[in-house]
Scaffold this active site. Structure first.
Site, PDB file in Angstrom:
ATOM      1  NE  ARG A  14      -3.651  -0.630   2.259  1.00 45.84           N
ATOM      2  CZ  ARG A  14      -4.750  -0.965   2.937  1.00 45.84           C
ATOM      3  NH1 ARG A  14      -5.410  -0.034   3.588  1.00 45.84           N
ATOM      4  NH2 ARG A  14      -5.171  -2.209   2.962  1.00 45.84           N
ATOM      5  CB  SER A  98      -9.038  -0.771   2.355  1.00 49.63           C
ATOM      6  OG  SER A  98     -10.075  -1.005   3.261  1.00 49.63           O
ATOM      7  CG  HIS A  99      -9.944   2.573   5.476  1.00 48.27           C
ATOM      8  ND1 HIS A  99      -9.514   1.287   5.691  1.00 48.27           N
ATOM      9  CD2 HIS A  99      -9.153   3.379   6.244  1.00 48.27           C
ATOM     10  CE1 HIS A  99      -8.520   1.311   6.561  1.00 48.27           C
ATOM     11  NE2 HIS A  99      -8.266   2.555   6.901  1.00 48.27           N
ATOM     12  CE  LYS A 108      -7.157  -5.175   1.618  1.00 46.53           C
ATOM     13  NZ  LYS A 108      -8.513  -5.170   2.217  1.00 46.53           N
ATOM     14  CG  ASP A 238     -14.189  -1.412   3.954  1.00 45.66           C
ATOM     15  OD1 ASP A 238     -14.890  -2.148   3.244  1.00 45.66           O
ATOM     16  OD2 ASP A 238     -13.076  -1.762   4.401  1.00 45.66           O
ATOM     17  CG  ASP A 240     -11.525  -3.316   0.563  1.00 44.58           C
ATOM     18  OD1 ASP A 240     -12.044  -2.701   1.518  1.00 44.58           O
ATOM     19  OD2 ASP A 240     -10.646  -4.176   0.724  1.00 44.58           O
ATOM     20  CG  ASP A 242     -12.366  -5.732   3.398  1.00 42.90           C
ATOM     21  OD1 ASP A 242     -12.748  -4.577   3.676  1.00 42.90           O
ATOM     22  OD2 ASP A 242     -11.192  -6.107   3.578  1.00 42.90           O
ATOM     23  NE  ARG A 243     -12.797  -1.996   7.461  1.00 41.67           N
ATOM     24  CZ  ARG A 243     -12.721  -0.777   7.997  1.00 41.67           C
ATOM     25  NH1 ARG A 243     -13.021  -0.583   9.257  1.00 41.67           N
ATOM     26  NH2 ARG A 243     -12.360   0.253   7.263  1.00 41.67           N
ATOM     27  CG  HIS A 325     -11.858  -7.084   8.808  1.00 38.42           C
ATOM     28  ND1 HIS A 325     -11.860  -7.170   7.435  1.00 38.42           N
ATOM     29  CD2 HIS A 325     -11.140  -5.989   9.125  1.00 38.42           C
ATOM     30  CE1 HIS A 325     -11.165  -6.155   6.934  1.00 38.42           C
ATOM     31  NE2 HIS A 325     -10.720  -5.421   7.934  1.00 38.42           N
TER      32      HIS A 325
END
Length: 455
Positions: A14, A98-99, A108, A238, A240, A242-243, A325
């Site tokens: 990242r 992500s965020h 990832k 979020d 992406d 995933d949360r 998560h």
């Protein structure tokens, strides 16, 4: 290529684009990924950031240049990439930050079956090979093909949670201009849901608010919309997707610990006696409820790598974190915010009570939330806390992750940040007054100025 240690983190890659992370690095990483994993084929997906398409394309060129065939799933959430890796039995790479703000991007990575790649499982080898220069491949280049996996992903999730018999629900969904705006319509299609969309337009500049629902200010629009629409609940994803966070019919934010307990009960009903993983700053209600429902609570350190490793080693059916998560054995031990959302919708729709009443049995304690304190010496500040509480009757200490101090009806955890001079405090007690007293005592001790040096 610059300092790769800046962007190759513990669990992912990242950095700021193009200052730290650019197409040259992505292409070299694609080549190194194939060399290190031995992949003959792999799958990629990417989020909605402007830099994601060229970075993913560069990675594919590097991988194909080493003889690997690349399946490009295109736009997708991180859990769609995990679905792709699991269902196709291929290593995978998701392009997302992500965020993080728009200027960031990242990767990832996972092995076939969505098994994560981190520093101890190949990421350092990939970084070092990129830095050294990946040797040329003398064989034929691999192919690069596109494949739409969104419908398969949506269909698979709906085989894991049955919503066919639930009562109709009205749900506000805040996608935060992230990938939930792409996946929610596909997953919710055909379900007895009236969806009120907020910020479904894919926009990696995040024009409305940060796509980080762990920060309460980023849930305000969702809370207001739930009340205005008279909705049964709200869901926030979020960047992406995933949360997933939830808001009840009163506009109140639901603790991820309550969601963990609710899903744990549902999974234990299907798989009696199973293990359930939770991290050590999840509410104490979680292990209590797991035991009450015949399951085995398994406590881990904070961090998704610890949860995933423990899930795989123990065969636990489900795992949950305070950060929202949620991990599922039936989803290749990977995390899926969407799958957690489906469980909440199913639990709500299978009975007649509002969400606040349904969750009341899972919310037993009062929590502080995570509070950061900047300190010059993390170890010294932690030892001050140990000394303050050491002589008190009934107090115990635990050092699984930072310092956890427990007393009658209360506990707190103080753990250092790995990247900043911060101590993170989480406190919980049976009532607001006790929690506030413990919280304030710890914070005042941690933040107390150091005495001036003696002459």
């Amino acid at each position: 290529m610059g300092d790769l240690t800046k962007i190759f983190k513990a669990y992912d890659v990242r950095g700021v684009v193009p200052d730290d992370f650019d197409e040259d690095i992505a292409e070299a990483t694609g080549a190194a990924f194939v060399r290190v994993t031995g992949a003959t084929a792999l799958v990629t997906a990417h989020d909605m950031r402007a830099s994601s398409i060229p970075l993913a394309a560069a990675f594919a060129r590097g991988a194909a240049g080493q003889g690997a065939d690349v399946v490009e799933a295109g736009l997708g959430s991180t859990d769609l990439l995990y679905y792709a890796s699991g269902s196709l039995d291929l290593p995978g790479v998701m392009f997302t930050a992500s965020h993080n703000p728009a200027k960031y991007n990242g990767m990832k990575m996972c092995r076939a079956g969505a098994r994560p790649i981190g520093q101890q499982t190949g990421l350092l080898e990939i970084r070092d090979l990129v830095a050294a220069g990946v040797p040329s491949y003398e064989g034929a280049a691999g192919t690069i093909t596109r494949r739409d996996l969104l419908s398969g992903y949506a269909a698979h999730l709906k085989t894991l949670v049955d919503l066919s018999g639930i009562r109709p629900l009205k749900v506000v969904v805040d996608a935060g201009n992230g990938m939930g705006g792409h996946t929610v319509p596909a997953v919710f299609d055909g379900l007895p849901l009236e969806v009120v969309p907020l910020y479904f337009e894919l926009d990696g500049t995040f024009p409305n608010h940060e796509a980080n629902p762990i920060e309460p200010e980023n849930l305000r629009d969702l809370q207001a919309a739930v009340l205005k629409e008279g909705a049964d609940l709200g869901l926030a994803f979020d960047g992406d997707a995933d949360r997933c966070f939830a808001v009840d019919e009163r506009g109140e934010i639901v603790s991820p610990s309550a969601i963990t307990a609710l899903v744990a009960v549902r999974e234990l009903a299907k798989h009696p006696g199973s293990g359930i993983v939770h991290n050590l700053i999840t509410s104490r209600a979680v292990p209590e409820i797991i035991k009450e429902n015949g399951g085995t609570p398994i406590r881990t350190r904070v961090g998704h790598s610890f949860i995933k490793q423990t899930m795989a080693e123990s065969g636990a059916v489900f795992g949950g974190e305070h950060s929202a998560h949620f991990y599922f054995r039936d989803f290749w031990f990977a995390d899926s915010g969407m799958l957690a959302a489906l469980h909440v919708l199913a639990a709500l729709g299978e009975q007649d009570r509002p969400l606040s009443a349904l969750l009341r049995e899972y919310e037993r304690y009062v929590a502080s939330g995570e509070i950061n304190s900047e300190v010059a010496d993390q170890a010294a500040a932690t030892e001050k806390i140990r000394a303050v509480f050491a002589g008190r009757p009934g107090v115990t200490f635990d050092e699984l992750d930072g310092l956890t101090v427990s007393g009658t009806g209360w506990w707190f955890n103080l753990r250092p940040s790995n990247t900043e001079p911060l101590l993170r405090l989480n406190a919980e007690a049976a009532d607001e007054q006790t929690m506030a007293a413990i919280r304030d005592e710890v914070l005042s001790t941690v933040r107390e100025p150091a005495p001036p040096p003696t002459r």
